[in-house]
Design a protein around this motif. Sequence first.
Motif, PDB file in Angstrom:
ATOM      1  N   GLU A  15       1.949  -9.474  -4.851  1.00 61.16           N
ATOM      2  CA  GLU A  15       3.185  -8.694  -4.911  1.00 61.16           C
ATOM      3  C   GLU A  15       3.711  -8.562  -6.344  1.00 61.16           C
ATOM      4  O   GLU A  15       4.222  -7.513  -6.721  1.00 61.16           O
ATOM      5  CB  GLU A  15       4.260  -9.324  -4.015  1.00 61.16           C
ATOM      6  CG  GLU A  15       3.916  -9.334  -2.547  1.00 61.16           C
ATOM      7  CD  GLU A  15       3.783  -7.942  -1.927  1.00 61.16           C
ATOM      8  OE1 GLU A  15       4.295  -6.967  -2.497  1.00 61.16           O
ATOM      9  OE2 GLU A  15       3.154  -7.852  -0.864  1.00 61.16           O
ATOM     10  N   ALA A  75      14.353 -10.828  -6.542  1.00 64.40           N
ATOM     11  CA  ALA A  75      14.923 -10.112  -5.390  1.00 64.40           C
ATOM     12  C   ALA A  75      13.849  -9.284  -4.689  1.00 64.40           C
ATOM     13  O   ALA A  75      13.796  -9.237  -3.447  1.00 64.40           O
ATOM     14  CB  ALA A  75      16.071  -9.223  -5.842  1.00 64.40           C
ATOM     15  N   GLU A  76      12.980  -8.635  -5.448  1.00 66.70           N
ATOM     16  CA  GLU A  76      11.890  -7.851  -4.859  1.00 66.70           C
ATOM     17  C   GLU A  76      10.922  -8.745  -4.086  1.00 66.70           C
ATOM     18  O   GLU A  76      10.453  -8.370  -3.010  1.00 66.70           O
ATOM     19  CB  GLU A  76      11.139  -7.079  -5.939  1.00 66.70           C
ATOM     20  CG  GLU A  76      11.841  -5.839  -6.415  1.00 66.70           C
ATOM     21  CD  GLU A  76      11.924  -4.760  -5.348  1.00 66.70           C
ATOM     22  OE1 GLU A  76      10.906  -4.485  -4.683  1.00 66.70           O
ATOM     23  OE2 GLU A  76      13.017  -4.204  -5.179  1.00 66.70           O
ATOM     24  N   GLY A  78      11.705 -11.546  -2.680  1.00 67.69           N
ATOM     25  CA  GLY A  78      12.433 -11.927  -1.470  1.00 67.69           C
ATOM     26  C   GLY A  78      12.384 -10.867  -0.392  1.00 67.69           C
ATOM     27  O   GLY A  78      12.315 -11.170   0.799  1.00 67.69           O
ATOM     28  N   LYS A  79      12.406  -9.590  -0.792  1.00 71.58           N
ATOM     29  CA  LYS A  79      12.325  -8.497   0.183  1.00 71.58           C
ATOM     30  C   LYS A  79      10.932  -8.390   0.790  1.00 71.58           C
ATOM     31  O   LYS A  79      10.775  -8.080   1.963  1.00 71.58           O
ATOM     32  CB  LYS A  79      12.660  -7.160  -0.485  1.00 71.58           C
ATOM     33  CG  LYS A  79      14.095  -6.994  -0.868  1.00 71.58           C
ATOM     34  CD  LYS A  79      14.276  -5.659  -1.574  1.00 71.58           C
ATOM     35  CE  LYS A  79      15.650  -5.557  -2.212  1.00 71.58           C
ATOM     36  NZ  LYS A  79      15.775  -4.319  -3.013  1.00 71.58           N
ATOM     37  N   ARG A  80       9.917  -8.640  -0.019  1.00 70.74           N
ATOM     38  CA  ARG A  80       8.538  -8.423   0.415  1.00 70.74           C
ATOM     39  C   ARG A  80       7.938  -9.616   1.153  1.00 70.74           C
ATOM     40  O   ARG A  80       7.086  -9.443   2.010  1.00 70.74           O
ATOM     41  CB  ARG A  80       7.667  -8.090  -0.794  1.00 70.74           C
ATOM     42  CG  ARG A  80       8.045  -6.772  -1.424  1.00 70.74           C
ATOM     43  CD  ARG A  80       7.242  -6.539  -2.656  1.00 70.74           C
ATOM     44  NE  ARG A  80       7.630  -5.302  -3.298  1.00 70.74           N
ATOM     45  CZ  ARG A  80       6.799  -4.520  -3.947  1.00 70.74           C
ATOM     46  NH1 ARG A  80       5.527  -4.848  -4.055  1.00 70.74           N
ATOM     47  NH2 ARG A  80       7.219  -3.416  -4.507  1.00 70.74           N
ATOM     48  N   ARG A  82       8.757 -12.863   3.443  1.00 74.32           N
ATOM     49  CA  ARG A  82       9.795 -13.451   4.296  1.00 74.32           C
ATOM     50  C   ARG A  82       9.766 -14.973   4.187  1.00 74.32           C
ATOM     51  O   ARG A  82       8.961 -15.637   4.820  1.00 74.32           O
ATOM     52  CB  ARG A  82       9.574 -13.039   5.740  1.00 74.32           C
ATOM     53  CG  ARG A  82       9.559 -11.563   5.950  1.00 74.32           C
ATOM     54  CD  ARG A  82      10.908 -11.096   6.389  1.00 74.32           C
ATOM     55  NE  ARG A  82      10.852  -9.665   6.688  1.00 74.32           N
ATOM     56  CZ  ARG A  82      11.764  -8.822   6.257  1.00 74.32           C
ATOM     57  NH1 ARG A  82      12.770  -9.241   5.539  1.00 74.32           N
ATOM     58  NH2 ARG A  82      11.670  -7.557   6.563  1.00 74.32           N
ATOM     59  N   THR A  86      13.825 -17.817  -1.530  1.00 66.07           N
ATOM     60  CA  THR A  86      12.886 -17.251  -2.500  1.00 66.07           C
ATOM     61  C   THR A  86      12.782 -18.212  -3.678  1.00 66.07           C
ATOM     62  O   THR A  86      13.808 -18.653  -4.207  1.00 66.07           O
ATOM     63  CB  THR A  86      13.381 -15.880  -2.995  1.00 66.07           C
ATOM     64  OG1 THR A  86      13.585 -15.035  -1.865  1.00 66.07           O
ATOM     65  CG2 THR A  86      12.371 -15.248  -3.926  1.00 66.07           C
TER      66      THR A  86
END
Length: 116
Positions: A15, A75-76, A78-80, A82, A86
């Motif tokens: 990621e 933050a990205e 954390g979104k990608r 689960r 994070t």
Amino acid sequence: MSKRVNRVAEQMKKELGDIIFQKVKDPRIGFVTVTDVEVTGDLQNATIFISVLGDDSDKEASLKGLNTAKGFIRAEIGKRIRLRVTPEIEFAFDESIAYGSRIESLLTQVNNESKE
């Protein structure tokens, strides 16, 4: 390390490459490659090893740009991915590529000298 920690590290590595290449728009960040990610056993901290194409000033500028974008990158992630929490991220240079290149050049030099 446990299987879960290894899976999280590999997923983060994948990621991060995408995030840095496509999402981060800082002009200081040059050609950056994520070479490895080490995550602590409690998944609270992650060290991201990077390799930067260019000279020392390019490397330092890229590191500063990545450190500036650290919050966005986290933050990205954390979104990608689960996860309950994070991991805090830290960037570090991966010197193994430069080290390997140096060893290769020394071996070539020795080989050339032995032929003469």
